[in-house]
Scaffold this motif. Structure first.
Motif, PDB file in Angstrom:
ATOM      1  N   ALA A  65      34.201  53.617  67.187  1.00 39.05           N
ATOM      2  CA  ALA A  65      35.568  53.844  66.717  1.00 39.05           C
ATOM      3  C   ALA A  65      35.741  53.185  65.351  1.00 39.05           C
ATOM      4  N   ARG A  66      36.596  53.772  64.539  1.00 36.80           N
ATOM      5  CA  ARG A  66      36.820  53.269  63.191  1.00 36.80           C
ATOM      6  C   ARG A  66      37.245  51.796  63.216  1.00 36.80           C
ATOM      7  N   SER A  67      38.112  51.447  64.165  1.00 33.94           N
ATOM      8  CA  SER A  67      38.592  50.065  64.248  1.00 33.94           C
ATOM      9  C   SER A  67      37.471  49.101  64.614  1.00 33.94           C
ATOM     10  N   THR A  68      36.547  49.553  65.467  1.00 32.74           N
ATOM     11  CA  THR A  68      35.425  48.698  65.873  1.00 32.74           C
ATOM     12  C   THR A  68      34.482  48.450  64.701  1.00 32.74           C
ATOM     13  N   ALA A  69      34.176  49.519  63.961  1.00 32.72           N
ATOM     14  CA  ALA A  69      33.308  49.365  62.788  1.00 32.72           C
ATOM     15  C   ALA A  69      33.956  48.460  61.752  1.00 32.72           C
ATOM     16  N   ALA A  70      35.280  48.608  61.586  1.00 36.09           N
ATOM     17  CA  ALA A  70      35.990  47.763  60.618  1.00 36.09           C
ATOM     18  C   ALA A  70      35.929  46.305  61.032  1.00 36.09           C
ATOM     19  N   ARG A  71      36.048  46.038  62.338  1.00 32.87           N
ATOM     20  CA  ARG A  71      35.989  44.671  62.826  1.00 32.87           C
ATOM     21  C   ARG A  71      34.608  44.052  62.595  1.00 32.87           C
ATOM     22  N   LYS A  72      33.558  44.828  62.891  1.00 40.79           N
ATOM     23  CA  LYS A  72      32.198  44.331  62.698  1.00 40.79           C
ATOM     24  C   LYS A  72      31.926  44.038  61.221  1.00 40.79           C
ATOM     25  N   ALA A  73      32.362  44.946  60.352  1.00 44.06           N
ATOM     26  CA  ALA A  73      32.150  44.763  58.911  1.00 44.06           C
ATOM     27  C   ALA A  73      32.902  43.533  58.417  1.00 44.06           C
ATOM     28  N   ALA A  74      34.134  43.341  58.917  1.00 41.45           N
ATOM     29  CA  ALA A  74      34.934  42.183  58.498  1.00 41.45           C
ATOM     30  C   ALA A  74      34.259  40.882  58.934  1.00 41.45           C
ATOM     31  N   ALA A  75      33.703  40.871  60.149  1.00 39.28           N
ATOM     32  CA  ALA A  75      33.018  39.674  60.638  1.00 39.28           C
ATOM     33  C   ALA A  75      31.823  39.338  59.751  1.00 39.28           C
ATOM     34  N   LEU A  76      31.064  40.351  59.374  1.00 39.03           N
ATOM     35  CA  LEU A  76      29.886  40.115  58.542  1.00 39.03           C
ATOM     36  C   LEU A  76      30.277  39.679  57.130  1.00 39.03           C
ATOM     37  N   ARG A  77      31.329  40.285  56.572  1.00 42.00           N
ATOM     38  CA  ARG A  77      31.757  39.881  55.237  1.00 42.00           C
ATOM     39  C   ARG A  77      32.169  38.415  55.228  1.00 42.00           C
ATOM     40  N   ARG A  78      32.886  38.018  56.261  1.00 40.18           N
ATOM     41  CA  ARG A  78      33.307  36.622  56.326  1.00 40.18           C
ATOM     42  C   ARG A  78      32.106  35.697  56.523  1.00 40.18           C
ATOM     43  N   PHE A  79      31.148  36.145  57.291  1.00 43.48           N
ATOM     44  CA  PHE A  79      29.934  35.355  57.539  1.00 43.48           C
ATOM     45  C   PHE A  79      29.164  35.139  56.236  1.00 43.48           C
ATOM     46  N   TYR A  80      28.969  36.222  55.465  1.00 48.07           N
ATOM     47  CA  TYR A  80      28.209  36.086  54.221  1.00 48.07           C
ATOM     48  C   TYR A  80      28.996  35.318  53.163  1.00 48.07           C
ATOM     49  N   GLY A  81      30.327  35.432  53.199  1.00 49.06           N
ATOM     50  CA  GLY A  81      31.134  34.629  52.299  1.00 49.06           C
ATOM     51  C   GLY A  81      30.967  33.145  52.589  1.00 49.06           C
ATOM     52  N   PHE A  82      30.884  32.816  53.877  1.00 50.01           N
ATOM     53  CA  PHE A  82      30.650  31.436  54.292  1.00 50.01           C
ATOM     54  C   PHE A  82      29.285  30.941  53.804  1.00 50.01           C
ATOM     55  N   LEU A  83      28.245  31.759  53.971  1.00 51.83           N
ATOM     56  CA  LEU A  83      26.911  31.363  53.517  1.00 51.83           C
ATOM     57  C   LEU A  83      26.897  31.093  52.016  1.00 51.83           C
ATOM     58  N   ALA A  84      27.605  31.949  51.261  1.00 58.26           N
ATOM     59  CA  ALA A  84      27.657  31.761  49.810  1.00 58.26           C
ATOM     60  C   ALA A  84      28.419  30.488  49.464  1.00 58.26           C
ATOM     61  N   ASP A  85      29.540  30.250  50.130  1.00 65.18           N
ATOM     62  CA  ASP A  85      30.336  29.046  49.875  1.00 65.18           C
ATOM     63  C   ASP A  85      29.539  27.778  50.148  1.00 65.18           C
ATOM     64  N   GLU A  86      28.731  27.826  51.209  1.00 67.39           N
ATOM     65  CA  GLU A  86      27.973  26.652  51.600  1.00 67.39           C
ATOM     66  C   GLU A  86      26.672  26.487  50.811  1.00 67.39           C
ATOM     67  N   GLY A  87      26.390  27.423  49.917  1.00 68.22           N
ATOM     68  CA  GLY A  87      25.153  27.344  49.151  1.00 68.22           C
ATOM     69  C   GLY A  87      23.925  27.713  49.956  1.00 68.22           C
ATOM     70  N   LEU A  88      24.125  28.400  51.081  1.00 70.74           N
ATOM     71  CA  LEU A  88      23.000  28.790  51.928  1.00 70.74           C
ATOM     72  C   LEU A  88      22.399  30.116  51.476  1.00 70.74           C
ATOM     73  N   ARG A  89      23.135  30.829  50.628  1.00 75.53           N
ATOM     74  CA  ARG A  89      22.628  32.044  49.981  1.00 75.53           C
ATOM     75  C   ARG A  89      23.117  32.054  48.555  1.00 75.53           C
ATOM     76  N   GLY A  90      22.310  32.581  47.661  1.00 74.28           N
ATOM     77  CA  GLY A  90      22.730  32.670  46.270  1.00 74.28           C
ATOM     78  C   GLY A  90      23.451  33.958  45.946  1.00 74.28           C
ATOM     79  N   ASP A  91      23.506  34.872  46.938  1.00 70.58           N
ATOM     80  CA  ASP A  91      24.178  36.151  46.712  1.00 70.58           C
ATOM     81  C   ASP A  91      24.953  36.519  47.965  1.00 70.58           C
ATOM     82  N   ASP A  92      25.767  37.564  47.842  1.00 70.33           N
ATOM     83  CA  ASP A  92      26.542  38.065  48.974  1.00 70.33           C
ATOM     84  C   ASP A  92      26.282  39.566  49.088  1.00 70.33           C
ATOM     85  N   PRO A  93      25.488  39.986  50.076  1.00 71.62           N
ATOM     86  CA  PRO A  93      25.115  41.402  50.190  1.00 71.62           C
ATOM     87  C   PRO A  93      26.157  42.268  50.896  1.00 71.62           C
TER      88      PRO A  93
END
Length: 307
Positions: A65-93
């Motif tokens: 469902a569109r809402s489910t895909a949106a939720r999964k994408a939002a979770a991953l975006r927040r996860f990668y934003g956290f990695l970038a903030d913490e210096g655990l990744r140099g980029d955000d894919p």
């Protein structure tokens, strides 16, 4: 990156999420399920996945469902934003992930009254007969968060001598390794100088804690406790909310959007534009009072004069 490393990163992210947003157990469970599911699909390579890997992951959501895909994408975006903030990744894919909706939610902000109550609490603590060192630390933290718009990670990891009493600015290396010039107010420099008197001379950090510096999670807890004393519900305040307040209140005071973009360290002006959610009445008044045409009298039609 091994599956075990994925698991550790996800646990660390969830811990931060609980402290920053006061996320409910069900919310944390949903994030954990989505992230661990994505890690399984990527064979334990979620933490270092590139854009191509995330595109393959998104393709696997096609039947959802569109809402489910949106939720999964939002979770991953927040996860990668956290990695970038913490210096655990140099980029955000996460730019490779789908965005079912282009509408962005408005950031939570504090009113001017909220901010006044926060600083009243700090002033009351410092006005006591014998203020404790942590009162001075709290004053320095809040002055830098609200007065300069620093990110939580940038703030807690400041070197001990990063802010000088005679230098009204700070050069920071923030997200994406981008350098920016951050103005430091007289109030903030004074607060930092008062706190620095309590910092051990051999500490490399301005806000030391144990063998390292103050953690982001501890900072969230400190801010929430202060908010509670000022009568602000915990879900309405965090270090990032104070950064939002810094930006919004500057714009309301007439700050230039490009200057604000530079101070906040945004790569894209579109990110800064989220702060333009100011009162429409104020915008109308601004146009009527500041626009060049405001000083030009309207032309009177000759026919009206002759009538």
């Amino acid at each position: 990156m091994a599956a075990g490393q994925d698991s550790a990163l996800i646990d660390r992210f969830l811990e931060m999420l609980a402290a920053e947003a006061g996320a409910a157990r069900n919310t944390l469970t949903a994030y954990a399920t989505d992230l661990r599911g994505a890690s399984g699909f990527l064979h334990g390579r979620l933490g270092d996945a590139d854009a191509a890997a995330l595109e393959r992951l998104a393709e696997s959501w096609m039947q959802l469902a569109r809402s489910t895909a949106a939720r999964k994408a939002a979770a991953l975006r927040r996860f990668y934003g956290f990695l970038a903030d913490e210096g655990l990744r140099g980029d955000d894919p996460s730019g490779a992930l789908p965005r079912p909706s282009t509408q962005r939610s408005l950031p939570r902000i504090l009113t001017h009254g909220d901010v006044e109550r926060i600083f009243d609490e700090i002033a009351a603590a410092l006005a006591r007969a014998n203020p404790v060192p942590l009162d001075y630390r709290l004053a320095a933290l809040i002055e830098l968060l609200y007065g300069s718009g620093l990110r939580a990670t940038e703030l807690v990891s400041l070197p001990r001598k990063a802010i000088s009493p005679d230098r009204p600015f700070l050069i920071l290396r923030g997200k994406g390794e981008r350098e920016r010039l951050v103005p430091i107010s007289d109030r903030a420099r004074r607060a930092v100088a008062e706190w620095a008197a309590f910092v051990p001379v051999d500490s490399p950090w301005l806000f030391p804690s144990g063998k390292s510096h103050l953690s982001r999670i501890r900072l969230y807890q400190i801010i929430r406790a202060l908010g509670a004393r000022a009568g602000i519900p915990p879900e309405r305040i965090s270090p990032h909310v104070l950064r939002h307040a810094f930006a919004t209140h500057l714009l309301e005071g007439g700050a230039d959007l490009r200057a604000l973009q530079a101070m906040l360290g945004h790569a894209d002006i579109a990110t800064t534009q989220i702060y333009t959610h100011v009162d429409s009445k104020r915008l109308v008044e601004l146009v009527n009072s500041r626009h060049p045409l405001a000083d030009i009298k309207p032309r009177v039609d000759d026919s009206e004069t002759r009538a």
